[in-house]
Motif scaffolding. Structure first.
Motif, mmCIF file in Angstrom:
data_model
loop_
_atom_site.group_PDB
_atom_site.id
_atom_site.type_symbol
_atom_site.label_atom_id
_atom_site.label_comp_id
_atom_site.label_asym_id
_atom_site.label_seq_id
_atom_site.Cartn_x
_atom_site.Cartn_y
_atom_site.Cartn_z
ATOM 1 N N LEU A 1 16.007 35.362 -4.630
ATOM 2 C CA LEU A 1 15.552 36.359 -5.517
ATOM 3 C C LEU A 1 15.502 36.356 -7.038
ATOM 4 O O LEU A 1 14.882 36.657 -7.623
ATOM 5 C CB LEU A 1 16.797 37.525 -5.037
ATOM 6 C CG LEU A 1 16.631 38.076 -3.759
ATOM 7 C CD1 LEU A 1 17.819 39.426 -3.480
ATOM 8 C CD2 LEU A 1 15.212 39.034 -3.472
ATOM 9 N N GLU A 2 16.804 35.573 -7.425
ATOM 10 C CA GLU A 2 16.697 34.966 -8.673
ATOM 11 C C GLU A 2 15.427 34.141 -9.143
ATOM 12 O O GLU A 2 14.813 34.430 -10.243
ATOM 13 C CB GLU A 2 17.864 33.939 -9.157
ATOM 14 C CG GLU A 2 19.288 34.942 -8.891
ATOM 15 C CD GLU A 2 20.236 34.032 -9.152
ATOM 16 O OE1 GLU A 2 20.242 32.751 -9.330
ATOM 17 O OE2 GLU A 2 21.479 34.510 -9.057
ATOM 18 N N LEU A 3 14.881 33.222 -8.232
ATOM 19 C CA LEU A 3 13.774 32.567 -8.542
ATOM 20 C C LEU A 3 12.503 33.421 -8.422
ATOM 21 O O LEU A 3 11.667 33.249 -9.424
ATOM 22 C CB LEU A 3 13.692 31.491 -7.247
ATOM 23 C CG LEU A 3 12.257 30.689 -7.232
ATOM 24 C CD1 LEU A 3 12.265 29.951 -8.416
ATOM 25 C CD2 LEU A 3 12.107 29.818 -6.083
ATOM 26 N N ASP B 1 24.210 33.493 -0.197
ATOM 27 C CA ASP B 1 23.673 32.626 -1.407
ATOM 28 C C ASP B 1 22.377 32.167 -1.840
ATOM 29 O O ASP B 1 21.808 32.251 -2.665
ATOM 30 C CB ASP B 1 24.684 31.556 -1.485
ATOM 31 C CG ASP B 1 26.242 31.738 -1.762
ATOM 32 O OD1 ASP B 1 26.477 32.822 -2.051
ATOM 33 O OD2 ASP B 1 27.164 31.110 -1.144
ATOM 34 N N ASN B 2 21.856 31.697 -0.582
ATOM 35 C CA ASN B 2 20.329 31.217 -0.479
ATOM 36 C C ASN B 2 19.516 32.413 -0.960
ATOM 37 O O ASN B 2 18.336 32.269 -1.685
ATOM 38 C CB ASN B 2 19.957 30.522 0.786
ATOM 39 C CG ASN B 2 20.731 29.230 1.058
ATOM 40 O OD1 ASN B 2 21.164 28.699 0.183
ATOM 41 N ND2 ASN B 2 20.920 29.065 2.139
ATOM 42 N N MET B 3 19.703 33.585 -0.417
ATOM 43 C CA MET B 3 18.996 34.743 -0.444
ATOM 44 C C MET B 3 19.011 35.201 -1.896
ATOM 45 O O MET B 3 17.991 35.616 -2.640
ATOM 46 C CB MET B 3 19.450 35.927 0.277
ATOM 47 C CG MET B 3 19.157 35.513 1.863
ATOM 48 S SD MET B 3 19.931 36.741 3.016
ATOM 49 C CE MET B 3 18.847 38.330 2.521
ATOM 50 N N MET C 1 22.732 38.524 12.328
ATOM 51 C CA MET C 1 23.525 39.034 11.316
ATOM 52 C C MET C 1 24.527 37.870 10.791
ATOM 53 O O MET C 1 24.616 37.852 9.448
ATOM 54 C CB MET C 1 24.176 40.058 11.829
ATOM 55 C CG MET C 1 23.741 41.327 12.315
ATOM 56 S SD MET C 1 22.564 42.115 11.006
ATOM 57 C CE MET C 1 23.902 42.594 9.734
ATOM 58 N N LEU C 2 25.010 36.927 11.570
ATOM 59 C CA LEU C 2 25.862 36.007 11.149
ATOM 60 C C LEU C 2 25.126 34.942 10.135
ATOM 61 O O LEU C 2 25.553 34.531 8.913
ATOM 62 C CB LEU C 2 26.481 35.274 12.184
ATOM 63 C CG LEU C 2 27.325 35.892 13.075
ATOM 64 C CD1 LEU C 2 27.939 35.094 14.165
ATOM 65 C CD2 LEU C 2 28.647 36.119 11.902
ATOM 66 N N ARG C 3 23.931 34.794 10.797
ATOM 67 C CA ARG C 3 22.981 33.891 9.675
ATOM 68 C C ARG C 3 22.645 34.387 8.461
ATOM 69 O O ARG C 3 22.547 33.575 7.385
ATOM 70 C CB ARG C 3 21.658 33.464 10.600
ATOM 71 C CG ARG C 3 21.947 32.425 11.641
ATOM 72 C CD ARG C 3 20.563 32.139 12.186
ATOM 73 N NE ARG C 3 19.809 31.473 11.339
ATOM 74 C CZ ARG C 3 18.537 30.693 11.907
ATOM 75 N NH1 ARG C 3 17.848 31.256 12.606
ATOM 76 N NH2 ARG C 3 17.947 30.366 10.676
ATOM 77 N N ILE C 4 22.336 35.767 8.427
ATOM 78 C CA ILE C 4 22.088 36.220 7.160
ATOM 79 C C ILE C 4 23.282 36.291 6.144
ATOM 80 O O ILE C 4 23.179 35.831 4.999
ATOM 81 C CB ILE C 4 21.587 37.845 7.489
ATOM 82 C CG1 ILE C 4 20.450 38.105 8.062
ATOM 83 C CG2 ILE C 4 21.666 38.789 6.109
ATOM 84 C CD1 ILE C 4 20.086 39.227 8.573
ATOM 85 N N LEU C 5 24.553 36.599 6.962
ATOM 86 C CA LEU C 5 25.878 36.456 5.915
ATOM 87 C C LEU C 5 26.093 35.113 5.326
ATOM 88 O O LEU C 5 26.219 34.964 4.349
ATOM 89 C CB LEU C 5 26.883 37.107 6.929
ATOM 90 C CG LEU C 5 27.101 38.241 7.320
ATOM 91 C CD1 LEU C 5 28.113 38.699 8.256
ATOM 92 C CD2 LEU C 5 27.091 39.370 6.174
ATOM 93 N N ARG C 6 25.666 34.148 6.274
ATOM 94 C CA ARG C 6 25.928 32.741 5.917
ATOM 95 C C ARG C 6 24.909 32.333 4.534
ATOM 96 O O ARG C 6 25.465 31.326 3.929
ATOM 97 C CB ARG C 6 25.670 31.598 6.894
ATOM 98 C CG ARG C 6 27.012 31.587 8.043
ATOM 99 C CD ARG C 6 26.956 30.418 8.945
ATOM 100 N NE ARG C 6 25.680 30.234 9.537
ATOM 101 C CZ ARG C 6 25.446 30.699 10.916
ATOM 102 N NH1 ARG C 6 26.573 31.457 11.491
ATOM 103 N NH2 ARG C 6 24.462 30.448 11.506
ATOM 104 N N ASN C 7 23.750 33.096 4.599
ATOM 105 C CA ASN C 7 22.645 32.675 3.904
ATOM 106 C C ASN C 7 22.482 33.873 2.523
ATOM 107 O O ASN C 7 21.608 33.541 1.952
ATOM 108 C CB ASN C 7 21.408 32.334 4.679
ATOM 109 C CG ASN C 7 21.212 31.111 5.377
ATOM 110 O OD1 ASN C 7 20.907 30.137 4.940
ATOM 111 N ND2 ASN C 7 21.737 31.523 6.577
#
Length: 226
Positions: free
Chosen positions: A86-88, A80-82, A72-78
């Motif tokens: 999604l924009e890409l 912006d990358n996610m 969950m922490l890794r998901i929260l840290r990423n």
């Protein structure tokens, strides 16, 4: 007059108190509803958790809470990358939508070209041409192919020389003359007749051509050997 004014104020005050009490009662009811909802959700969440734990146990899957927290922490840290991913993905999807008509036209044109080549017999030709390579592989050894590779330059030079206009014209003339001759009715020449024919200008030129050709051939052979 003063008593009447006082009575009006008391009445207004009572009305405001009634409104305040009604508001407080409504807030209490809402609070009770929220508490009931939270209680119901807690029960449902606990049931879902218990069911999930039981299902994981049945499937012999060990769930480490620390690993879940780390995930969950890794998901929260990423996040912006996610979001960038999604924009890409959305941009690629838009590109595919825009390029789809062009791609369809390319596929249609390509299919038409393949059909045109098929109608002209290209595919049948290449299929039959495969038999040529099959015959080559069947009738020649790898050593023969190696020798061909070693002498390919000489062969190509010979082919290039043979395809020069003057050489092609000479070979064409020779083939025409050979084709026009009646092989079954070739006249017989005695030695004396041959000697008489040698005095003809055509025979003298032919003899001169033959002698010159042999001399040049011998000279070229000696030069290559040296």
């Amino acid at each position: 007059m003063e008593e009447k004014s006082l009575q009006v104020q008391i009445t207004e005050l009572n009305q405001k108190v009634d409104l305040l009490l009604e508001y407080v009662n409504q807030q209490r009811l809402k609070t009770n509803e929220v508490e009931d909802l939270i209680s119901d959700l807690s029960i449902v969440g606990k049931d879902m958790y218990d069911t999930a734990v039981e299902d994981l146990d049945n499937r012999m899957v060990h769930l480490d809470i620390d690993e879940v927290k780390g995930l969950m922490l890794r998901i929260l840290r990423n996040i912006d990358n996610m979001n960038r991913f999604l924009e890409l993905f959305e941009s690629m999807n838009d590109l595919i939508k825009d390029a789809s008509p062009i791609l369809n036209e390319v596929i249609i044109d390509f299919s038409k070209k393949l059909n045109e080549l098929d109608q002209k017999g290209y595919f049948e030709f290449f299929a039959e041409a495969g038999q040529i390579f099959d015959n080559i592989i069947t009738h020649y050894k790898p050593t023969d192919v190696k020798e061909l590779a070693d002498n390919i330059v000489t062969i190509m030079e010979t082919v290039r020389s043979a395809t020069q206009p003057e050489m092609m014209s000479a070979m064409n003339n020779g083939l025409k003359i050979y084709g026009s001759m009646e092989m079954e009715n070739v006249p017989e020449y005695s030695i004396f007749k041959v000697m008489r024919e040698m005095n003809q200008p055509e025979m003298k030129r032919a003899l001169g051509f033959f002698v010159t050709f042999m001399k040049n051939m011998a000279a070229e052979t000696n030069k290559n050997n040296n």
